[in-house]
Design an enzyme around this catalytic site. Structure first.
Site, short mmCIF file in Angstrom:
data_model
loop_
_atom_site.label_atom_id
_atom_site.label_comp_id
_atom_site.label_asym_id
_atom_site.label_seq_id
_atom_site.Cartn_x
_atom_site.Cartn_y
_atom_site.Cartn_z
N THR A 102 76.29 0.26 -19.68
CA THR A 102 76.11 0.03 -18.24
C THR A 102 76.67 -1.32 -17.80
O THR A 102 76.47 -1.73 -16.67
CB THR A 102 74.61 0.08 -17.87
OG1 THR A 102 73.92 -0.96 -18.59
CG2 THR A 102 74.01 1.43 -18.22
N LYS A 103 77.39 -2.02 -18.71
CA LYS A 103 77.96 -3.31 -18.38
C LYS A 103 79.43 -3.35 -18.78
O LYS A 103 79.84 -2.68 -19.73
CB LYS A 103 77.21 -4.44 -19.10
CG LYS A 103 75.75 -4.58 -18.67
CD LYS A 103 75.07 -5.73 -19.40
CE LYS A 103 73.61 -5.87 -18.96
NZ LYS A 103 72.93 -6.98 -19.67
N ARG B 251 75.55 -2.87 -27.26
CA ARG B 251 75.76 -4.28 -27.61
C ARG B 251 77.15 -4.41 -28.24
O ARG B 251 77.62 -3.47 -28.90
CB ARG B 251 74.69 -4.77 -28.58
CG ARG B 251 74.73 -4.11 -29.93
CD ARG B 251 73.55 -4.50 -30.80
NE ARG B 251 73.68 -4.01 -32.16
CZ ARG B 251 73.46 -2.76 -32.55
NH1 ARG B 251 73.08 -1.86 -31.65
NH2 ARG B 251 73.60 -2.41 -33.81
N HIS C 81 82.12 19.67 -22.90
CA HIS C 81 80.91 19.02 -22.40
C HIS C 81 81.24 17.62 -21.86
O HIS C 81 80.61 16.63 -22.22
CB HIS C 81 79.83 18.95 -23.48
CG HIS C 81 79.33 20.29 -23.92
ND1 HIS C 81 78.27 20.93 -23.31
CD2 HIS C 81 79.77 21.13 -24.88
CE1 HIS C 81 78.06 22.09 -23.89
NE2 HIS C 81 78.97 22.25 -24.83
#
Length: 210
Positions: A163-164, A178, A100
């Site tokens: 996403t960062k 975080r 997957h």
């Protein structure tokens, strides 16, 4: 291509059979999991690299194309995985056998471990794709996307949505992600195929004798 696959298989053997043995070499190629997906991707990448360099459709390249199509089909059917042939994957990478994997990164560095049910891909906003450094550990159930960079030795704990960009040695967790640790050495994580870890267990891993 073959040297890269041999490095992938060597990493897999160290994880599955740390004590070695003749069976370990055979076993690393038999299970329809990560090695199958890596074979399909590396074959497709090699074929596209040769074509981009101007190689014509020789009988050998045509055979490679046929084998690639079967390998990609098998990876989708048996491992439920699709990894873009355009990705530059350095030698010695692990993909979890539970499969997957949906992966569309720019680059994946050597020594990186990607467990099952992981999606790595493009941001619809800027069409950017992640760049993953060396020795990165990515736990199951994670989503990583966008024009971001994961520094060498970074750790993405299970269930994270990232996403960062994160620096080398950082540990991230959560949705949204975080940073929960910095300067973490994930060598102990990368020495085993176990994936069920969380932020609290990292201290115990560091405390283990080498």
């Amino acid at each position: 291509m073959w040297s890269a696959l041999q490095a992938d298989a060597a990493l897999l053997r160290r994880l599955r059979h740390p004590d070695g043995g003749a069976w370990s070499k055979v076993d690393s190629w038999l299970r329809p999991g990560g090695m199958l997906v890596l074979f399909a991707q590396r074959l497709g990448h090699e074929l596209r690299t040769r074509r981009a360099a101007g190689a014509s459709w020789t009988p050998r390249l045509l055979l490679m194309r046929v084998v690639e199509q079967f390998a990609v089909y098998a990876a989708v059917v048996f491992a439920k995985s699709d990894v873009l042939a355009s990705i530059v994957i350095e030698p010695g990478v692990y993909l979890g056998d539970a499969g997957h994997h949906i992966i569309g990164a720019q680059r994946i560095g050597a020594g990186t471990m990607i467990h099952h049910r992981v999606t790595i891909g493009m941001s619809l906003a800027d069409q950017g794709k992640p760049t993953i450094g060396a020795n990165v550990w990515i736990g199951p159930g994670t989503v990583i996307y966008g024009n971001i960079t994961l520094g060498d030795g970074a750790t993405v704990l299970p269930g994270t949505v990232l996403t960062k960009s994160i620096p080398a040695g950082a540990v991230v967790q959560g949705n949204p992600a975080r940073v929960v640790r910095t300067g973490f050495d994930n060598a102990a994580l990368r020495a085993t195929a176990k994936w069920n870890v969380d932020a609290a267990s990292l201290t115990r891993l560091e405390a283990r004798p080498a």
